[in-house]
Design a protein around this motif. Structure first.
Motif, PDB file in Angstrom:
ATOM      1  N   GLN A  90       0.837  -1.192   0.000  1.00 40.32           N
ATOM      2  CA  GLN A  90       0.000   0.000   0.000  1.00 40.32           C
ATOM      3  C   GLN A  90       0.875   1.246   0.000  1.00 40.32           C
ATOM      4  N   VAL A  91       0.468   2.202  -0.784  1.00 38.25           N
ATOM      5  CA  VAL A  91       1.173   3.475  -0.842  1.00 38.25           C
ATOM      6  C   VAL A  91       0.336   4.486  -0.066  1.00 38.25           C
ATOM      7  N   THR A  92       0.958   5.144   0.885  1.00 36.63           N
ATOM      8  CA  THR A  92       0.212   6.105   1.699  1.00 36.63           C
ATOM      9  C   THR A  92      -0.032   7.388   0.914  1.00 36.63           C
ATOM     10  N   ILE A  93      -1.173   7.948   1.132  1.00 38.12           N
ATOM     11  CA  ILE A  93      -1.514   9.224   0.511  1.00 38.12           C
ATOM     12  C   ILE A  93      -0.949  10.318   1.405  1.00 38.12           C
ATOM     13  N   ASN A  94      -0.176  11.209   0.811  1.00 35.91           N
ATOM     14  CA  ASN A  94       0.520  12.224   1.602  1.00 35.91           C
ATOM     15  C   ASN A  94      -0.423  13.281   2.174  1.00 35.91           C
ATOM     16  N   GLU A  95      -1.481  13.642   1.441  1.00 35.29           N
ATOM     17  CA  GLU A  95      -2.383  14.696   1.900  1.00 35.29           C
ATOM     18  C   GLU A  95      -3.734  14.098   2.264  1.00 35.29           C
ATOM     19  N   ARG A  96      -4.242  14.439   3.422  1.00 34.69           N
ATOM     20  CA  ARG A  96      -5.557  13.975   3.864  1.00 34.69           C
ATOM     21  C   ARG A  96      -6.400  15.206   4.222  1.00 34.69           C
ATOM     22  N   PHE A  97      -7.692  15.083   3.937  1.00 41.09           N
ATOM     23  CA  PHE A  97      -8.606  16.187   4.200  1.00 41.09           C
ATOM     24  C   PHE A  97      -9.735  15.706   5.092  1.00 41.09           C
ATOM     25  N   PHE A  98     -10.264  16.617   5.899  1.00 41.19           N
ATOM     26  CA  PHE A  98     -11.439  16.350   6.713  1.00 41.19           C
ATOM     27  C   PHE A  98     -12.348  17.568   6.612  1.00 41.19           C
ATOM     28  N   ASP A  99     -13.574  17.372   6.148  1.00 41.80           N
ATOM     29  CA  ASP A  99     -14.535  18.456   5.930  1.00 41.80           C
ATOM     30  C   ASP A  99     -13.929  19.586   5.105  1.00 41.80           C
ATOM     31  N   GLY A 100     -13.156  19.227   4.088  1.00 42.48           N
ATOM     32  CA  GLY A 100     -12.590  20.225   3.195  1.00 42.48           C
ATOM     33  C   GLY A 100     -11.345  20.903   3.720  1.00 42.48           C
ATOM     34  N   HIS A 101     -10.869  20.517   4.911  1.00 44.88           N
ATOM     35  CA  HIS A 101      -9.674  21.139   5.484  1.00 44.88           C
ATOM     36  C   HIS A 101      -8.505  20.156   5.421  1.00 44.88           C
ATOM     37  N   LEU A 102      -7.339  20.669   5.056  1.00 48.88           N
ATOM     38  CA  LEU A 102      -6.135  19.852   5.009  1.00 48.88           C
ATOM     39  C   LEU A 102      -5.706  19.501   6.427  1.00 48.88           C
ATOM     40  N   LEU A 103      -5.483  18.206   6.673  1.00 50.48           N
ATOM     41  CA  LEU A 103      -5.040  17.758   7.993  1.00 50.48           C
ATOM     42  C   LEU A 103      -3.519  17.826   8.080  1.00 50.48           C
ATOM     43  N   ASP A 104      -3.041  18.476   9.150  1.00 50.56           N
ATOM     44  CA  ASP A 104      -1.594  18.553   9.377  1.00 50.56           C
ATOM     45  C   ASP A 104      -1.089  17.223   9.940  1.00 50.56           C
ATOM     46  N   ALA A 105      -1.815  16.684  10.899  1.00 56.69           N
ATOM     47  CA  ALA A 105      -1.477  15.390  11.491  1.00 56.69           C
ATOM     48  C   ALA A 105      -2.777  14.624  11.687  1.00 56.69           C
ATOM     49  N   GLU A 106      -2.694  13.316  11.563  1.00 58.89           N
ATOM     50  CA  GLU A 106      -3.885  12.501  11.706  1.00 58.89           C
ATOM     51  C   GLU A 106      -3.674  11.522  12.849  1.00 58.89           C
ATOM     52  N   THR A 107      -4.604  11.510  13.766  1.00 61.84           N
ATOM     53  CA  THR A 107      -4.516  10.573  14.892  1.00 61.84           C
ATOM     54  C   THR A 107      -5.811   9.799  14.977  1.00 61.84           C
ATOM     55  N   TYR A 108      -5.735   8.686  15.623  1.00 64.61           N
ATOM     56  CA  TYR A 108      -6.919   7.865  15.830  1.00 64.61           C
ATOM     57  C   TYR A 108      -7.000   7.556  17.308  1.00 64.61           C
ATOM     58  N   ILE A 109      -8.104   7.911  17.916  1.00 65.09           N
ATOM     59  CA  ILE A 109      -8.286   7.670  19.340  1.00 65.09           C
ATOM     60  C   ILE A 109      -9.447   6.715  19.508  1.00 65.09           C
ATOM     61  N   GLY A 110      -9.222   5.707  20.339  1.00 63.42           N
ATOM     62  CA  GLY A 110     -10.288   4.750  20.601  1.00 63.42           C
ATOM     63  C   GLY A 110     -10.185   3.554  19.691  1.00 63.42           C
ATOM     64  N   GLY A 111     -11.179   2.729  19.766  1.00 68.20           N
ATOM     65  CA  GLY A 111     -11.197   1.533  18.946  1.00 68.20           C
ATOM     66  C   GLY A 111     -10.753   0.315  19.736  1.00 68.20           C
ATOM     67  N   ARG A 112     -11.019  -0.825  19.180  1.00 67.83           N
ATOM     68  CA  ARG A 112     -10.691  -2.064  19.863  1.00 67.83           C
ATOM     69  C   ARG A 112     -10.358  -3.121  18.812  1.00 67.83           C
ATOM     70  N   VAL A 113      -9.350  -3.890  19.082  1.00 68.95           N
ATOM     71  CA  VAL A 113      -8.947  -4.950  18.167  1.00 68.95           C
ATOM     72  C   VAL A 113      -9.154  -6.266  18.878  1.00 68.95           C
ATOM     73  N   GLU A 114      -9.862  -7.164  18.224  1.00 68.89           N
ATOM     74  CA  GLU A 114     -10.061  -8.489  18.789  1.00 68.89           C
ATOM     75  C   GLU A 114      -9.439  -9.507  17.859  1.00 68.89           C
ATOM     76  N   ALA A 115      -8.663 -10.410  18.420  1.00 66.83           N
ATOM     77  CA  ALA A 115      -8.046 -11.472  17.624  1.00 66.83           C
ATOM     78  C   ALA A 115      -8.137 -12.766  18.410  1.00 66.83           C
ATOM     79  N   LEU A 116      -8.853 -13.718  17.858  1.00 65.59           N
ATOM     80  CA  LEU A 116      -8.934 -15.010  18.517  1.00 65.59           C
ATOM     81  C   LEU A 116      -7.649 -15.790  18.321  1.00 65.59           C
TER      82      LEU A 116
END
Length: 183
Positions: free
Chosen positions: A148-174
């Motif tokens: 996978q090639v990462t996309i250098n520019e990301r937008f949220f609601d039409g605004h350029l994101l300087d940094a992208e973080t993800y808070i929360g979530g849960r991973v389950e692996a049996l």
């Protein structure tokens, strides 16, 4: 390398030698199998026990000659035979470590991974695993996806994101890992 550069020569063009990023001198047809690379990646010894003396004790099962660094110069003057024995002891330890572990291990991997011995020794285990999986996929005529090639520019609601973080979530692996039935 510095001397050849000073004289306007290229070691790679003249003799086929080149310097790796880690500072090792490599050649395409002459493997440079340094035991320390094997010790760091494949010996499963703790970080503080990766010196030649500790590896010799753990893997070969004998006590090599040890000399305190502060005593080396006086011993070289007064007892050169003992210092020669110390030097030979290190050489013997390295030789037997190489012949018993490094050589069979690296060349065994070279039979299943299509890489040169230097690469098999110096690459990370993840790269080796990926290469082995690609070989097995090719043998089974399985098409594997491109990286996978990462996309250098990301937008949220039409605004350029300087940094992208993800808070929360849960991973389950049996079951975690790669299984033969997955391939």
């Amino acid at each position: 390398q510095a001397r050849s550069d000073f004289h306007g020569m290229s070691l790679r063009e003249e003799l086929g030698f080149s310097m790796s990023q880690e500072g090792a001198t490599l050649h395409t047809r002459l493997p440079h199998l340094d035991c320390f690379y094997w010790v760091k990646r494949d010996s499963y010894l703790p970080q503080g026990s990766q010196g030649l003396k500790a590896v010799t004790k753990a893997k070969l099962g004998y006590e090599p000659i040890e000399v305190d660094p502060e005593d080396m110069l006086p011993l070289a003057r007064e007892q050169p035979q003992m210092m020669a024995s110390y030097s030979v002891s290190d050489a013997v330890s390295t030789y037997y470590l190489y012949m018993k572990y490094v050589h069979p291990f690296i060349y065994s991997l070279c039979t299943i991974i299509p890489m040169a011995p230097d690469d098999v020794l110096r690459k990370g285990s993840g790269t080796l695993c990926e290469s082995l999986l690609c070989v097995q996929a090719y043998k089974k005529e399985v098409i594997w996806p491109n990286k996978q090639v990462t996309i250098n520019e990301r937008f949220f609601d039409g605004h350029l994101l300087d940094a992208e973080t993800y808070i929360g979530g849960r991973v389950e692996a049996l079951e975690s890992g790669v299984y033969r039935s997955d391939v």
